[in-house]
Design a protein around this motif. Structure first.
Motif, PDB file in Angstrom:
ATOM      1  N   VAL A  84      50.158  36.327  31.464  1.00 31.76           N
ATOM      2  CA  VAL A  84      51.206  35.472  32.033  1.00 31.76           C
ATOM      3  C   VAL A  84      52.058  34.922  30.895  1.00 31.76           C
ATOM      4  CG1 VAL A  84      51.679  33.427  33.420  1.00 31.76           C
ATOM      5  CG2 VAL A  84      49.690  34.860  33.942  1.00 31.76           C
ATOM      6  N   PRO A  85      53.384  35.079  30.965  1.00 33.61           N
ATOM      7  CA  PRO A  85      54.232  34.556  29.879  1.00 33.61           C
ATOM      8  C   PRO A  85      54.169  33.040  29.797  1.00 33.61           C
ATOM      9  CG  PRO A  85      55.566  35.258  31.753  1.00 33.61           C
ATOM     10  CD  PRO A  85      54.158  35.714  32.035  1.00 33.61           C
ATOM     11  N   SER A  86      54.309  32.544  28.583  1.00 35.66           N
ATOM     12  CA  SER A  86      54.271  31.091  28.378  1.00 35.66           C
ATOM     13  C   SER A  86      55.467  30.447  29.055  1.00 35.66           C
ATOM     14  CB  SER A  86      54.271  30.783  26.876  1.00 35.66           C
ATOM     15  OG  SER A  86      54.268  29.391  26.661  1.00 35.66           O
ATOM     16  N   ARG A  87      55.208  29.373  29.772  1.00 34.61           N
ATOM     17  CA  ARG A  87      56.260  28.681  30.512  1.00 34.61           C
ATOM     18  C   ARG A  87      56.413  27.254  29.987  1.00 34.61           C
ATOM     19  NH1 ARG A  87      54.455  29.695  34.971  1.00 34.61           N
ATOM     20  NH2 ARG A  87      55.811  31.395  35.638  1.00 34.61           N
ATOM     21  N   VAL A  88      57.667  26.849  29.790  1.00 33.31           N
ATOM     22  CA  VAL A  88      57.946  25.501  29.302  1.00 33.31           C
ATOM     23  C   VAL A  88      57.630  24.494  30.400  1.00 33.31           C
ATOM     24  CG1 VAL A  88      59.730  23.953  28.411  1.00 33.31           C
ATOM     25  CG2 VAL A  88      59.746  26.366  27.772  1.00 33.31           C
ATOM     26  N   THR A  89      56.914  23.443  30.054  1.00 33.39           N
ATOM     27  CA  THR A  89      56.598  22.404  31.029  1.00 33.39           C
ATOM     28  C   THR A  89      57.818  21.531  31.285  1.00 33.39           C
ATOM     29  OG1 THR A  89      55.822  20.856  29.346  1.00 33.39           O
ATOM     30  CG2 THR A  89      54.196  22.372  30.279  1.00 33.39           C
ATOM     31  N   ASN A  90      57.774  20.782  32.366  1.00 30.89           N
ATOM     32  CA  ASN A  90      58.897  19.907  32.706  1.00 30.89           C
ATOM     33  C   ASN A  90      59.126  18.849  31.634  1.00 30.89           C
ATOM     34  OD1 ASN A  90      59.383  21.226  35.150  1.00 30.89           O
ATOM     35  ND2 ASN A  90      57.877  19.981  36.228  1.00 30.89           N
ATOM     36  N   GLY A  91      58.044  18.332  31.072  1.00 27.53           N
ATOM     37  CA  GLY A  91      58.176  17.337  30.017  1.00 27.53           C
ATOM     38  C   GLY A  91      58.833  17.906  28.774  1.00 27.53           C
ATOM     39  N   GLU A  92      58.450  19.121  28.402  1.00 20.70           N
ATOM     40  CA  GLU A  92      59.052  19.753  27.233  1.00 20.70           C
ATOM     41  C   GLU A  92      60.525  20.083  27.475  1.00 20.70           C
ATOM     42  OE1 GLU A  92      55.184  22.046  25.331  1.00 20.70           O
ATOM     43  OE2 GLU A  92      56.253  22.944  27.008  1.00 20.70           O
ATOM     44  N   LEU A  93      60.862  20.491  28.700  1.00 21.18           N
ATOM     45  CA  LEU A  93      62.258  20.767  29.017  1.00 21.18           C
ATOM     46  C   LEU A  93      63.079  19.482  28.977  1.00 21.18           C
ATOM     47  CD1 LEU A  93      64.260  22.951  29.869  1.00 21.18           C
ATOM     48  CD2 LEU A  93      63.683  22.451  32.262  1.00 21.18           C
ATOM     49  N   ARG A 123      58.012  15.340  24.824  1.00 22.32           N
ATOM     50  CA  ARG A 123      57.499  16.599  24.271  1.00 22.32           C
ATOM     51  C   ARG A 123      55.985  16.535  24.114  1.00 22.32           C
ATOM     52  NH1 ARG A 123      55.763  17.837  19.618  1.00 22.32           N
ATOM     53  NH2 ARG A 123      56.516  15.885  18.709  1.00 22.32           N
ATOM     54  N   ARG A 124      55.487  15.405  23.634  1.00 24.23           N
ATOM     55  CA  ARG A 124      54.037  15.249  23.487  1.00 24.23           C
ATOM     56  C   ARG A 124      53.352  15.227  24.853  1.00 24.23           C
ATOM     57  NH1 ARG A 124      53.567  10.052  19.760  1.00 24.23           N
ATOM     58  NH2 ARG A 124      51.341  10.640  19.700  1.00 24.23           N
ATOM     59  N   LEU A 125      54.004  14.606  25.825  1.00 21.66           N
ATOM     60  CA  LEU A 125      53.440  14.608  27.175  1.00 21.66           C
ATOM     61  C   LEU A 125      53.397  16.036  27.733  1.00 21.66           C
ATOM     62  CD1 LEU A 125      55.191  11.467  28.732  1.00 21.66           C
ATOM     63  CD2 LEU A 125      52.795  11.670  28.063  1.00 21.66           C
ATOM     64  N   GLY A 126      54.462  16.794  27.493  1.00 23.22           N
ATOM     65  CA  GLY A 126      54.480  18.181  27.965  1.00 23.22           C
ATOM     66  C   GLY A 126      53.399  19.019  27.309  1.00 23.22           C
ATOM     67  N   ALA A 127      53.192  18.804  26.003  1.00 24.31           N
ATOM     68  CA  ALA A 127      52.130  19.546  25.313  1.00 24.31           C
ATOM     69  C   ALA A 127      50.756  19.170  25.858  1.00 24.31           C
ATOM     70  CB  ALA A 127      52.205  19.270  23.808  1.00 24.31           C
ATOM     71  N   ALA A 128      50.572  17.874  26.149  1.00 20.72           N
ATOM     72  CA  ALA A 128      49.295  17.437  26.728  1.00 20.72           C
ATOM     73  C   ALA A 128      49.098  18.042  28.114  1.00 20.72           C
ATOM     74  CB  ALA A 128      49.257  15.909  26.810  1.00 20.72           C
ATOM     75  N   GLU A 129      50.171  18.132  28.888  1.00 20.73           N
ATOM     76  CA  GLU A 129      50.078  18.753  30.211  1.00 20.73           C
ATOM     77  C   GLU A 129      49.717  20.231  30.094  1.00 20.73           C
ATOM     78  OE1 GLU A 129      52.874  19.564  34.163  1.00 20.73           O
ATOM     79  OE2 GLU A 129      53.717  18.661  32.360  1.00 20.73           O
ATOM     80  N   ARG A 130      50.312  20.916  29.122  1.00 19.50           N
ATOM     81  CA  ARG A 130      49.999  22.328  28.919  1.00 19.50           C
ATOM     82  C   ARG A 130      48.520  22.511  28.573  1.00 19.50           C
ATOM     83  NH1 ARG A 130      53.284  26.418  27.367  1.00 19.50           N
ATOM     84  NH2 ARG A 130      54.939  24.938  26.819  1.00 19.50           N
ATOM     85  N   ASP A 131      48.006  21.663  27.687  1.00 23.39           N
ATOM     86  CA  ASP A 131      46.591  21.753  27.319  1.00 23.39           C
ATOM     87  C   ASP A 131      45.691  21.478  28.513  1.00 23.39           C
ATOM     88  OD1 ASP A 131      47.373  22.325  24.746  1.00 23.39           O
ATOM     89  OD2 ASP A 131      47.143  20.262  24.017  1.00 23.39           O
ATOM     90  N   PHE A 132      46.081  20.507  29.339  1.00 24.10           N
ATOM     91  CA  PHE A 132      45.282  20.178  30.514  1.00 24.10           C
ATOM     92  C   PHE A 132      45.264  21.334  31.509  1.00 24.10           C
ATOM     93  CE2 PHE A 132      45.656  18.455  34.928  1.00 24.10           C
ATOM     94  CZ  PHE A 132      44.306  18.253  35.130  1.00 24.10           C
ATOM     95  N   ILE A 133      46.426  21.939  31.747  1.00 25.92           N
ATOM     96  CA  ILE A 133      46.499  23.069  32.678  1.00 25.92           C
ATOM     97  C   ILE A 133      45.650  24.232  32.164  1.00 25.92           C
ATOM     98  CG2 ILE A 133      48.052  24.801  33.643  1.00 25.92           C
ATOM     99  CD1 ILE A 133      50.221  22.676  33.746  1.00 25.92           C
ATOM    100  N   HIS A 134      45.735  24.493  30.865  1.00 28.80           N
ATOM    101  CA  HIS A 134      44.951  25.592  30.288  1.00 28.80           C
ATOM    102  C   HIS A 134      43.451  25.317  30.417  1.00 28.80           C
ATOM    103  CE1 HIS A 134      43.979  28.908  27.621  1.00 28.80           C
ATOM    104  NE2 HIS A 134      43.252  28.091  26.894  1.00 28.80           N
ATOM    105  N   SER A 135      43.058  24.088  30.103  1.00 27.36           N
ATOM    106  CA  SER A 135      41.638  23.738  30.175  1.00 27.36           C
ATOM    107  C   SER A 135      41.134  23.786  31.618  1.00 27.36           C
ATOM    108  CB  SER A 135      41.424  22.338  29.586  1.00 27.36           C
ATOM    109  OG  SER A 135      40.084  21.920  29.731  1.00 27.36           O
ATOM    110  N   ALA A 136      41.912  23.226  32.552  1.00 24.35           N
ATOM    111  CA  ALA A 136      41.492  23.220  33.955  1.00 24.35           C
ATOM    112  C   ALA A 136      41.428  24.639  34.512  1.00 24.35           C
ATOM    113  CB  ALA A 136      42.444  22.367  34.783  1.00 24.35           C
ATOM    114  N   SER A 137      42.348  25.485  34.092  1.00 27.50           N
ATOM    115  CA  SER A 137      42.345  26.865  34.579  1.00 27.50           C
ATOM    116  C   SER A 137      41.100  27.619  34.122  1.00 27.50           C
ATOM    117  CB  SER A 137      43.610  27.576  34.100  1.00 27.50           C
ATOM    118  OG  SER A 137      43.611  28.921  34.508  1.00 27.50           O
ATOM    119  N   ILE A 138      40.711  27.415  32.867  1.00 27.63           N
ATOM    120  CA  ILE A 138      39.551  28.138  32.333  1.00 27.63           C
ATOM    121  C   ILE A 138      38.243  27.552  32.854  1.00 27.63           C
ATOM    122  CG2 ILE A 138      38.274  28.647  30.220  1.00 27.63           C
ATOM    123  CD1 ILE A 138      40.907  28.898  28.770  1.00 27.63           C
TER     124      ILE A 138
END
Length: 403
Positions: A84-93, A123-138
């Protein structure tokens, strides 16, 4: 294409026999082998686990990715076995837009500086959201999906086989029952007064044929009973494994909660740091650096105090204080050496906890009441606060000024 005609005919016969048995059971015209109560409970528990796992999986996917189009895209990539291609989070956008806006408005302007700080936090919130989504998915989604696509498919397959074995068993029971009834009828002593000797011979021959048919039906029944018992045991072991599935899902649920807790704790800390930055250094964003007079209310940082506080000019300012010139800077102002004005003080309610950065500031606790007033030359985003014998500078953004 080369067909095995005998096997095809045999499979068709088995299918027809099962269909007939199933139809007669539904119409109440045939007996049905019932499973024991424990087995039925295992089946019900497995179905319940599958249904709720599907619902929890779907809703968790919605929680992690609210965009249905993005979810469909991820599903297609997964089915095509592609990354799955990397997608920019709403916070990062949002952070990207704020940074670009700050560059257009001028990174040195009050609004531009604030946009840069808020954008960095987003940006930091978006990065934290990305990490959370990745962790929850795995740690959570993948085990649930593996159960539905792996273990549950195996259970469903074995249950279908068990259902077919049961239909074969009941069909054999029905054939044996019919064969015994026909044998008993053929073995009945004929009435010689009404039956010719030739018919009696035929009746004896038919009785022998039905005896062979009964033996054949009994042999088939023993085979089908053995296959049914073996398949029932296999299915039972798989169904009892649902308990292990619950234990595994419980562990994954704990990991999901831990990931979510860390995510929200990070978000809270990021926003708390941003709030302190805007409250403590907002004076550097306001007004003209070459001017020593207090700026107008229109130059206050947007979004910092406008939502919860009245305009800055409503804060009473003391005209003169002996020994303190109007051009005094905040950095050299010692609140402990000044006296409160005879008039112009106000009451204020503290909105959030505030930790004093140095001895010139007053630490605050949420919901407490303090007395505040302003001094000439002070940053308009700061006030002097008094609580009993304690005195110090307090940020306006942490206060609700009362009339």
């Amino acid at each position: 294409m080369d067909f095995n005609v005998k096997k095809l005919a045999s499979d068709a016969g088995v299918f027809f026999s099962r269909a007939m048995q199933f139809t007669e059971e539904k119409l109440g015209q045939a007996e049905k082998t019932e499973l024991d109560a424990h087995f039925e409970n295992l089946l019900a528990r497995a179905d319940c686990t599958k249904n709720w796992t599907e619902k929890i999986l779907r809703q968790t996917e919605v929680l992690l990715q609210p965009n249905p189009s993005a979810r469909v895209e991820e599903f297609l990539y997964e089915k095509l076995d592609r990354k799955v291609p990397s997608r920019v989070t709403n916070g990062e956008l949002l952070a990207q837009y704020m940074t670009e806006a700050a560059n257009d408005f001028g990174p040195g302007t009050p609004y531009g500086k604030t946009l840069i700080k808020v954008g960095d936090t987003q940006r930091r919130l978006g990065a934290a959201e990305r990490d959370f989504i990745h962790s929850a998915s795995i740690n959570f989604l993948t085990p649930l999906r593996n159960f539905l696509e792996g273990d549950w498919r195996t259970i469903s397959k074995e249950r279908r086989i068990l259902q077919n074995r049961r239909l074969d068993l009941d069909a054999c029971k029905a054939r044996l029952k019919k064969a015994k009834a026909a044998e008993a009828k053929a073995a009945a002593v004929p009435d010689f007064q009404e039956t010719r000797p030739r018919n009696y011979v035929l009746s004896a021959s038919a009785s022998a044929l039905w005896s062979d048919e009964v033996e054949k039906a009994e042999h088939e029944l023993r085979l089908t009973q053995t296959e049914f018992d073996r398949q029932a045991e296999v299915t039972r072991l798989l169904l009892e494994g649902i308990s292990s599935t619950h234990v595994n899902h419980l562990r994954c649920l704990h990991e999901f909660v831990e990931s979510q807790t860390n995510y929200y704790a990070q978000c809270y800390q990021y926003m708390l740091d941003l709030q302190k930055q805007l409250g403590r250094f907002s004076g550097t964003f306001v007004g003209n650096a070459e001017s020593t007079s207090p700026p107008a209310a229109a130059t206050s940082p947007p979004g910092v105090a406008a939502a919860t506080l009245p305009a800055v000019p409503t804060i009473p300012v003391v005209p003169t204080i002996v020994g303190v010139p109007n051009t005094v800077a905040e950095s050299v102002l010692n609140p402990n050496e000044v006296k409160p004005p005879a008039s112009g003080t106000r009451k204020a309610r503290v909105l959030y906890d505030y930790e004093a950065a140095d001895s010139t500031e007053l630490a605050l606790l949420a919901d407490e009441m303090i007395t505040v007033y302003s001094l000439p030359g002070m940053d308009p985003d700061w006030l002097i606060g008094e609580r009993g014998n304690q005195k110090g500078k307090v940020p306006v953004t942490y206060l609700e000024l009362l009339s």
